[in-house]
Design an enzyme around this catalytic site. Structure first.
Site, PDB file in Angstrom:
ATOM      1  N   PRO A   2       6.435  10.804  -6.486  1.00  0.00           N
ATOM      2  CA  PRO A   2       5.068  10.993  -6.992  1.00  0.00           C
ATOM      3  C   PRO A   2       4.034  10.198  -6.182  1.00  0.00           C
ATOM      4  O   PRO A   2       4.193   9.000  -5.959  1.00  0.00           O
ATOM      5  CB  PRO A   2       5.150  10.474  -8.427  1.00  0.00           C
ATOM      6  CG  PRO A   2       6.605  10.494  -8.769  1.00  0.00           C
ATOM      7  CD  PRO A   2       7.320  10.205  -7.491  1.00  0.00           C
ATOM      8  N   GLU A   3       3.005  10.889  -5.719  1.00  0.00           N
ATOM      9  CA  GLU A   3       1.854  10.241  -5.099  1.00  0.00           C
ATOM     10  C   GLU A   3       0.616  10.835  -5.747  1.00  0.00           C
ATOM     11  O   GLU A   3       0.714  11.594  -6.724  1.00  0.00           O
ATOM     12  CB  GLU A   3       1.882  10.435  -3.583  1.00  0.00           C
ATOM     13  CG  GLU A   3       3.189   9.974  -2.952  1.00  0.00           C
ATOM     14  CD  GLU A   3       3.045   9.323  -1.593  1.00  0.00           C
ATOM     15  OE1 GLU A   3       1.913   9.049  -1.164  1.00  0.00           O
ATOM     16  OE2 GLU A   3       4.079   9.075  -0.954  1.00  0.00           O
ATOM     17  N   ARG A 252       9.278  -1.346   0.648  1.00  0.00           N
ATOM     18  CA  ARG A 252       9.362   0.104   0.707  1.00  0.00           C
ATOM     19  C   ARG A 252       9.827   0.529   2.104  1.00  0.00           C
ATOM     20  O   ARG A 252       9.396  -0.052   3.105  1.00  0.00           O
ATOM     21  CB  ARG A 252       7.993   0.745   0.423  1.00  0.00           C
ATOM     22  CG  ARG A 252       7.447   0.453  -0.963  1.00  0.00           C
ATOM     23  CD  ARG A 252       8.221   1.199  -2.036  1.00  0.00           C
ATOM     24  NE  ARG A 252       7.659   0.987  -3.357  1.00  0.00           N
ATOM     25  CZ  ARG A 252       8.053   0.036  -4.198  1.00  0.00           C
ATOM     26  NH1 ARG A 252       9.015  -0.797  -3.839  1.00  0.00           N
ATOM     27  NH2 ARG A 252       7.501  -0.086  -5.398  1.00  0.00           N
TER      28      ARG A 252
END
Length: 266
Positions: A2-3, A252
């Site tokens: 999800p962005e 990340r």
């Protein structure tokens, strides 16, 4: 993953399914909301804010959720089989007479007074896909800590809201610099391009089921560098590299081309 574009698509689906209808079922499966019941209340709207979702219901209440890495909301018709994941991953069920919205693996789920929404989203910078978008403010926010690595600054939702790890890597590639370059070292012309380029990427994907930054629909060529290590760079053929960026739990996986992108590397 999800962005900002994913969240806007999710909000649109939820709004179409729920807004204007009273809830016939409300099941919020987190301990602090175990006794909360929204049944009978009409859903007023579902609004995205950066990577947050605000589901507003009559009576001045807002259900705030965040998808983070692997959360999702699915919408089902009556009697349709739920396929979003096993039952133990369900965190929320909101149903009307015609649709059922099911929230899976939601790491953030809380019920707020609508008047207090700023407590959840007031820290966010300008939303790349929202009505508050302000490119000048976004750039000022980014440059306020010139020593900070570009990739980390882009992920900080207090600077601008909506960029996740995929867009971070892709934006840095398109700007021609590594994610570890201190943002204050960006050439002025490049820095000035950044907000508009970020918005262009998210807007281009806000209605697409499969995200692409290259404009090529083939699954193996939709993204320039993200997820491509050690395959060749689509532009120059150099093997794409990857390394973690960030501190502790905020690390990340980050991707870049050592030929096409200049600047420091880990």
């Amino acid at each position: 993953m999800p962005e900002g574009d994913t969240v806007h698509q999710t909000a649109r689906r939820l709004h179409r399914a729920l807004a204007g209808h009273p809830l016939t079922r409300s099941d919020l499966r987190v301990p602090k909301l175990a006794t909360a019941d929204l049944t009978g209340r009409t859903v007023l709207d579902v609004t995205p804010r950066g990577k947050h979702l605000l589901t507003r219901v009559e009576g001045g209440l807002t259900l705030h959720s965040h998808l983070r890495m692997d959360g999702s909301w699915k919408v089902y018709a009556p009697h349709e089989r739920w396929r979003g994941g096993p039952a133990h991953q369900i965190r929320a069920i909101l149903a009307t007479a015609e649709h059922t919205a099911v929230g899976y693996r939601l790491p953030v789920l809380e019920l707020l007074r609508t008047a207090d929404e700023q407590r959840a989203v007031g820290h966010l910078g300008p939303d790349l896909l929202g009505p508050d978008w302000d490119p000048d403010r976004a750039l000022r926010n980014l440059l306020a800590a010139p020593e900070r690595a570009l990739g980390e600054a882009l992920l900080d939702q207090r600077n601008l809201a909506g960029i996740g790890n995929i867009y971070k890597s892709e934006l840095c590639f398109l700007l021609g610099v590594t994610p570890w370059l201190p943002i204050g070292e960006l050439p002025a012309e490049t820095a000035n391009r950044l907000p508009a380029l970020a918005k262009k990427l998210l807007e281009a994907n806000r209605d697409r089921p499969d995200r692409t930054t290259t404009g090529i629909p083939r699954p193996d060529r939709r993204l320039y560098v993200y997820g491509r290590a050690p395959r060749p760079c689509l532009r120059c053929g150099t093997p794409v590299r990857s390394a973690d960026q960030g501190d502790g739990s905020r690390q990340r996986p980050t991707y870049w081309c050592p030929t096409c992108q200049s600047g420091p590397t880990p």
